[in-house]
Design a protein around this motif. Structure first.
Motif, PDB file in Angstrom:
ATOM      1  N   VAL A 133      -7.017  22.252 -21.831  1.00 41.57           N
ATOM      2  CA  VAL A 133      -5.702  22.995 -21.515  1.00 41.57           C
ATOM      3  C   VAL A 133      -5.627  24.414 -21.362  1.00 41.57           C
ATOM      4  O   VAL A 133      -6.097  25.190 -22.212  1.00 41.57           O
ATOM      5  CB  VAL A 133      -5.068  22.698 -22.997  1.00 41.57           C
ATOM      6  CG1 VAL A 133      -3.468  23.052 -23.065  1.00 41.57           C
ATOM      7  CG2 VAL A 133      -5.102  21.205 -23.315  1.00 41.57           C
ATOM      8  N   ASP A 152      -3.188  27.591 -21.046  1.00 38.02           N
ATOM      9  CA  ASP A 152      -1.930  28.227 -21.288  1.00 38.02           C
ATOM     10  C   ASP A 152      -1.757  29.385 -20.483  1.00 38.02           C
ATOM     11  O   ASP A 152      -2.277  30.483 -20.594  1.00 38.02           O
ATOM     12  CB  ASP A 152      -2.272  28.678 -22.924  1.00 38.02           C
ATOM     13  CG  ASP A 152      -1.029  29.307 -23.459  1.00 38.02           C
ATOM     14  OD1 ASP A 152       0.280  29.000 -22.908  1.00 38.02           O
ATOM     15  OD2 ASP A 152      -1.041  29.649 -24.769  1.00 38.02           O
ATOM     16  N   THR A 153      -0.494  29.340 -19.775  1.00 38.70           N
ATOM     17  CA  THR A 153      -0.135  30.515 -18.925  1.00 38.70           C
ATOM     18  C   THR A 153       0.883  31.477 -19.723  1.00 38.70           C
ATOM     19  O   THR A 153       1.448  32.278 -19.209  1.00 38.70           O
ATOM     20  CB  THR A 153       0.706  29.965 -17.822  1.00 38.70           C
ATOM     21  OG1 THR A 153       1.973  29.381 -18.083  1.00 38.70           O
ATOM     22  CG2 THR A 153      -0.361  29.105 -17.197  1.00 38.70           C
ATOM     23  N   ARG A 154       0.850  31.368 -21.305  1.00 36.38           N
ATOM     24  CA  ARG A 154       2.050  31.994 -21.944  1.00 36.38           C
ATOM     25  C   ARG A 154       3.291  31.461 -21.777  1.00 36.38           C
ATOM     26  O   ARG A 154       4.230  31.908 -22.659  1.00 36.38           O
ATOM     27  CB  ARG A 154       2.103  33.453 -21.612  1.00 36.38           C
ATOM     28  CG  ARG A 154       0.920  34.250 -22.567  1.00 36.38           C
ATOM     29  CD  ARG A 154      -0.477  34.172 -21.583  1.00 36.38           C
ATOM     30  NE  ARG A 154      -1.488  35.195 -22.255  1.00 36.38           N
ATOM     31  CZ  ARG A 154      -2.640  35.193 -21.810  1.00 36.38           C
ATOM     32  NH1 ARG A 154      -3.048  34.636 -20.697  1.00 36.38           N
ATOM     33  NH2 ARG A 154      -3.479  36.097 -22.252  1.00 36.38           N
ATOM     34  N   SER A 214       3.535  28.192 -19.907  1.00 34.64           N
ATOM     35  CA  SER A 214       3.346  26.306 -19.664  1.00 34.64           C
ATOM     36  C   SER A 214       2.075  26.146 -20.257  1.00 34.64           C
ATOM     37  O   SER A 214       1.206  26.995 -20.215  1.00 34.64           O
ATOM     38  CB  SER A 214       3.616  26.136 -18.412  1.00 34.64           C
ATOM     39  OG  SER A 214       4.998  26.552 -18.097  1.00 34.64           O
ATOM     40  N   HIS A 215       1.751  24.861 -20.281  1.00 32.35           N
ATOM     41  CA  HIS A 215       0.486  24.527 -20.547  1.00 32.35           C
ATOM     42  C   HIS A 215      -0.069  23.488 -19.210  1.00 32.35           C
ATOM     43  O   HIS A 215       0.872  22.592 -18.929  1.00 32.35           O
ATOM     44  CB  HIS A 215       0.405  23.683 -21.900  1.00 32.35           C
ATOM     45  CG  HIS A 215       0.585  24.475 -23.013  1.00 32.35           C
ATOM     46  ND1 HIS A 215       1.678  24.727 -23.504  1.00 32.35           N
ATOM     47  CD2 HIS A 215      -0.585  25.158 -23.725  1.00 32.35           C
ATOM     48  CE1 HIS A 215       1.482  25.757 -24.317  1.00 32.35           C
ATOM     49  NE2 HIS A 215       0.137  25.882 -24.796  1.00 32.35           N
ATOM     50  N   ASN A 263      -2.919  20.911 -17.985  1.00 32.97           N
ATOM     51  CA  ASN A 263      -4.116  19.910 -18.268  1.00 32.97           C
ATOM     52  C   ASN A 263      -5.108  20.228 -17.189  1.00 32.97           C
ATOM     53  O   ASN A 263      -4.898  20.293 -16.000  1.00 32.97           O
ATOM     54  CB  ASN A 263      -3.887  18.455 -18.645  1.00 32.97           C
ATOM     55  CG  ASN A 263      -2.953  18.562 -19.786  1.00 32.97           C
ATOM     56  OD1 ASN A 263      -2.980  19.211 -20.829  1.00 32.97           O
ATOM     57  ND2 ASN A 263      -2.058  17.247 -19.652  1.00 32.97           N
ATOM     58  N   GLY A 321      -7.725  29.431 -22.209  1.00 32.55           N
ATOM     59  CA  GLY A 321      -8.193  28.100 -22.072  1.00 32.55           C
ATOM     60  C   GLY A 321      -8.813  27.544 -23.167  1.00 32.55           C
ATOM     61  O   GLY A 321      -9.679  28.393 -23.848  1.00 32.55           O
ATOM     62  N   GLU A 322      -8.593  26.180 -23.506  1.00 25.30           N
ATOM     63  CA  GLU A 322      -9.102  25.472 -24.631  1.00 25.30           C
ATOM     64  C   GLU A 322      -9.901  24.451 -24.245  1.00 25.30           C
ATOM     65  O   GLU A 322      -9.329  23.396 -23.708  1.00 25.30           O
ATOM     66  CB  GLU A 322      -8.019  25.219 -25.817  1.00 25.30           C
ATOM     67  CG  GLU A 322      -7.718  26.500 -26.617  1.00 25.30           C
ATOM     68  CD  GLU A 322      -6.986  26.021 -28.110  1.00 25.30           C
ATOM     69  OE1 GLU A 322      -6.986  24.710 -28.232  1.00 25.30           O
ATOM     70  OE2 GLU A 322      -6.487  26.803 -28.607  1.00 25.30           O
TER      71      GLU A 322
END
Length: 418
Positions: free
Chosen positions: A291, A293-295, A297-298, A300, A337-338
């Motif tokens: 996932v 993270d653009t701060r 939006s997310h 995949n 990113g996660e």
């Protein structure tokens, strides 16, 4: 009758009363002292972060910072030397295929093209003259061959006639004339064969000479094409549509052949490059979900490549993006990113305290049911995620704990929450 008044004992001489009063004061002092100790270890409730223990599916993730980068980056290289005459677009501009980015000048190249065109015209004239000359030589050779063949045919007819007369016994033909005719026919026959070979060889020689001249003209045409291509290359154009990421040219700058003059990347085809700690990178595998993270939006995605090298204590992990890109997505955008590496069902977990580590037992402040105090308890942690950690022992679902920094009150076993 006189009433005898009983004399009262002063309070300060009443031992029982003084003893009771002293005991009361001592107990009050002890209570006040205990309350004073709590007051010394009190903290503001809004100065700490708390989290509630949850039970359910626990997702183990590894986080890392990174950037969005284009999947396909095109460098525009100069195919010719020249001086920068005009700059039409700068870095950050949206370009389409064929858009003019900058213009170079090279007077020597213009002169070279003109000279090559003149040389081509001269060579074409030479080739045309050579063709006419070859045709003339071939006609002369064919005339010679024809003359020899006619002489041979004439001599052959004479020999045949003389042979017929001799066979009939006609004495009008002498033996000498007959032998002379035979010799003439044989000589003309050989001459005819030689002329045929000369004609064939002349044709081959003329063809070879003409082909050599044509090869020179073909080479010259290729040279002219190359020069004209270089001349056209003085206009630096975008080879593809995208974002002009870099354009290091300056007016008047001398550009050498092969030097990079612009960098173009497609905005709609990006991947993520994450920097993962080398200690955690061994748990990452190809195809694991990610996932981004653009701060705002997310997005995949999944792991598509893991760099085998370690640079500055991190490993680069490339992520291909599977969902549509949000409007803020662009090359070099900073992201987080996660990577999901595992999932555990029916597990106790909580937001990860700032001081916690996986597979360790640490003291944690648990808030009581009334929310007035936080008591220090020993908690055993299991697997750790980027933002959550598994609880093995010491807490149950619904418990609230302090997860923020606690160094200011860590020496106490109990703190009051104001």
């Amino acid at each position: 009758m006189d009433i005898i008044k009983q004399k009262k004992t002063p309070i300060y001489k009443n031992k029982f009363l003084l003893s009771g009063l002293g005991a009361t004061l001592f107990a009050s002092a002890l209570f006040a002292s205990s309350q004073f100790e709590v007051a010394n270890t009190s903290i503001e409730r809004n100065s700490v972060l708390t989290a509630t223990v949850e039970q359910g599916e626990f997702t183990i993730t590894i986080a890392g910072p990174g950037v969005l980068v284009p999947r396909d980056v095109r460098w525009v290289a100069s195919n010719v030397e020249g001086k920068v005459e005009r700059i039409l677009l700068k870095a950050g501009a949206q370009v389409r295929e064929g858009d003019l980015i900058a213009e170079l000048t090279n007077p020597e190249l213009n002169q070279k093209v003109d000279e090559l065109v003149w040389e081509k015209e001269a060579l074409e004239a030479e080739l045309a003259a050579l063709k006419v000359n070859h045709e003339t030589l071939m006609l002369d050779m064919k005339a010679t061959l024809l003359s020899t063949k006619m002489a041979f045919d004439k001599a052959k007819m004479r020999l045949d006639a003389e042979s017929s007369l001799i066979k009939r016994g006609n004495a009008t033909v002498s033996k000498l004339d007959y032998e002379s005719s035979k010799l003439t026919v044989e000589q003309l026959k050989q001459t005819l064969e030689i002329d045929k070979q000369r004609t064939s060889q002349l044709k081959e020689n003329l063809d070879a000479s003409f082909k050599a001249k044509q090869a020179r003209l073909h080479k010259l045409n290729k040279t002219i094409e190359r020069a004209e291509f270089q001349l056209a290359s003085l206009q630096l154009k975008a080879p593809t549509s995208g974002i002009l990421q870099a354009m290091p040219l300056e007016l008047g700058q001398r550009v050498t052949m092969g030097s990079n003059v612009a960098k173009i990347a497609r905005k709609d085809d990006l991947i993520a490059e994450l920097k993962i700690s080398e200690l955690k990178a061994s748990q990452i595998a190809l195809g694991q979900p990610v996932v981004i993270d653009t701060r705002t939006s997310h997005i995949n995605g999944e792991v598509m490549r893991i760099d085998p090298a370690v640079v500055n204590g991190t490993v680069q992990v490339d992520v291909t993006l599977s969902t549509p890109l949000p409007s803020e997505a662009r090359p070099d955008l900073s992201i987080d990113g996660e990577v999901t590496i595992a999932k555990k069902a029916n597990t106790l977990f909580v937001r990860r305290p700032v001081f916690s580590q996986s597979n360790q037992t640490l003291p944690i402040f648990k808030i009581d049911q009334k929310g007035a105090y936080a008591n220090k308890v020993s908690v055993s942690f299991g697997a750790a995620s980027a933002s959550q950690i598994e609880i093995s022992q010491g807490l149950k679902a619904g418990d609230q704990i302090i997860v923020s920094e606690q160094s200011s009150f860590a020496r106490h076993d109990k703190v009051a929450l104001n």
